[in-house]
Design a protein around this motif. Structure first.
Motif, PDB file in Angstrom:
ATOM      1  N   GLY A  20       0.810  -1.203   0.000  1.00  0.00           N
ATOM      2  CA  GLY A  20       0.000   0.000   0.000  1.00  0.00           C
ATOM      3  C   GLY A  20       0.846   1.256   0.000  1.00  0.00           C
ATOM      4  O   GLY A  20       2.088   1.200  -0.026  1.00  0.00           O
ATOM      5  N   VAL A  21       0.145   2.381   0.004  1.00  0.00           N
ATOM      6  CA  VAL A  21       0.795   3.690   0.018  1.00  0.00           C
ATOM      7  C   VAL A  21       0.133   4.578   1.054  1.00  0.00           C
ATOM      8  O   VAL A  21      -1.037   4.388   1.404  1.00  0.00           O
ATOM      9  N   ALA A  22       0.892   5.546   1.531  1.00  0.00           N
ATOM     10  CA  ALA A  22       0.388   6.607   2.401  1.00  0.00           C
ATOM     11  C   ALA A  22       1.007   7.898   1.887  1.00  0.00           C
ATOM     12  O   ALA A  22       2.198   7.940   1.594  1.00  0.00           O
ATOM     13  N   GLY A  46      -4.456   7.226   1.582  1.00  0.00           N
ATOM     14  CA  GLY A  46      -3.671   6.091   1.113  1.00  0.00           C
ATOM     15  C   GLY A  46      -4.532   4.861   0.947  1.00  0.00           C
ATOM     16  O   GLY A  46      -5.739   4.889   1.194  1.00  0.00           O
ATOM     17  N   PHE A  48      -4.293   0.489  -0.866  1.00  0.00           N
ATOM     18  CA  PHE A  48      -3.540  -0.580  -1.512  1.00  0.00           C
ATOM     19  C   PHE A  48      -3.425  -0.343  -3.009  1.00  0.00           C
ATOM     20  O   PHE A  48      -4.308   0.243  -3.629  1.00  0.00           O
ATOM     21  N   THR A  55       3.413   2.438  -7.146  1.00  0.00           N
ATOM     22  CA  THR A  55       3.047   3.023  -5.862  1.00  0.00           C
ATOM     23  C   THR A  55       2.749   4.510  -6.016  1.00  0.00           C
ATOM     24  O   THR A  55       1.851   5.035  -5.351  1.00  0.00           O
ATOM     25  N   SER A  81       6.981  -1.767   7.354  1.00  0.00           N
ATOM     26  CA  SER A  81       6.510  -3.147   7.321  1.00  0.00           C
ATOM     27  C   SER A  81       6.887  -3.818   8.634  1.00  0.00           C
ATOM     28  O   SER A  81       7.582  -3.247   9.458  1.00  0.00           O
ATOM     29  N   HIS A  85       2.827  -3.860  12.355  1.00  0.00           N
ATOM     30  CA  HIS A  85       1.807  -3.249  11.503  1.00  0.00           C
ATOM     31  C   HIS A  85       0.660  -4.219  11.171  1.00  0.00           C
ATOM     32  O   HIS A  85      -0.239  -3.863  10.412  1.00  0.00           O
ATOM     33  N   PRO A  97       0.756  -5.201   6.125  1.00  0.00           N
ATOM     34  CA  PRO A  97       0.994  -4.242   5.051  1.00  0.00           C
ATOM     35  C   PRO A  97       2.475  -3.905   4.879  1.00  0.00           C
ATOM     36  O   PRO A  97       3.240  -3.897   5.839  1.00  0.00           O
ATOM     37  N   THR A  99       3.987  -0.645   3.429  1.00  0.00           N
ATOM     38  CA  THR A  99       3.492   0.676   3.047  1.00  0.00           C
ATOM     39  C   THR A  99       4.632   1.570   2.586  1.00  0.00           C
ATOM     40  O   THR A  99       5.609   1.772   3.308  1.00  0.00           O
ATOM     41  N   THR A 100       4.474   2.097   1.379  1.00  0.00           N
ATOM     42  CA  THR A 100       5.397   3.091   0.846  1.00  0.00           C
ATOM     43  C   THR A 100       4.838   4.459   1.206  1.00  0.00           C
ATOM     44  O   THR A 100       3.706   4.777   0.844  1.00  0.00           O
ATOM     45  N   ALA A 101       5.612   5.237   1.947  1.00  0.00           N
ATOM     46  CA  ALA A 101       5.152   6.545   2.407  1.00  0.00           C
ATOM     47  C   ALA A 101       5.787   7.658   1.580  1.00  0.00           C
ATOM     48  O   ALA A 101       6.998   7.655   1.345  1.00  0.00           O
TER      49      ALA A 101
END
Length: 152
Positions: A20-22, A46, A48, A55, A81, A85, A97, A99-101
């Motif tokens: 996912g992304v944020a 954000g 998935f 991303t 990750s 989480h 998850p 997560t790419t921030a």
């Protein structure tokens, strides 16, 4: 129906690794865009990624879908990750998850508006005036976003 829904038909509630992304959106006043989700908690936009989507594309799509704001360039803040989480949803679905921030201050166009599906409210906050109903992990992300943004 999306990728995750189709996958759940096959694997049921088993734990999955989901990417996912944020995205932290920062306006010209240095305020952070937060959205109030349906569970009453605040967070950054954000979600998935879908099959074949980068991303960055997912981040821009999620911000637009959830808040009505179109953003441009995204700066990578980090990857998050690990077992801390882990999520178990009320319906029994479990996932870990990755997560790419990202952070961006490039707001291209749009009118800030909650989508009414995933988001009940969307507005900008000063980093030192965040809502109390904010996930501690998001508070840490905003601290990292602040450091990343101030180093530009």
């Amino acid at each position: 129906m999306g990728y995750i829904e189709n996958l759940r038909k096959v694997v049921g509630h088993q734990p999955l690794i989901l990417v996912g992304v944020a995205v932290a959106v920062v306006n010209e006043k240095g305020q952070f865009l937060l959205q109030k989700r349906m569970d009453g908690k605040w967070g950054v936009p954000g979600g998935f990624i879908e099959l074949g989507e980068s991303t960055e594309e997912a981040g821009r799509r999620e911000v637009l879908e959830e808040t009505g704001i179109q953003v441009g360039n995204l700066k990578l803040v980090g990857l998050f990750s690990g077992k801390e989480h882990y999520v178990k949803l009320p319906n029994g679905d479990e996932f870990f998850p990755v997560t790419t921030a990202y952070v961006t201050n490039e707001i291209i166009v749009g009118t800030l508006e909650a989508d009414g599906i995933e988001t009940t409210e969307a507005r900008f906050f000063q980093a030192n005036e965040l809502p109390t109903e904010l996930n501690p992990l998001i508070k840490n992300l905003i601290k990292q976003y602040s450091l990343s943004f101030s180093s530009n």
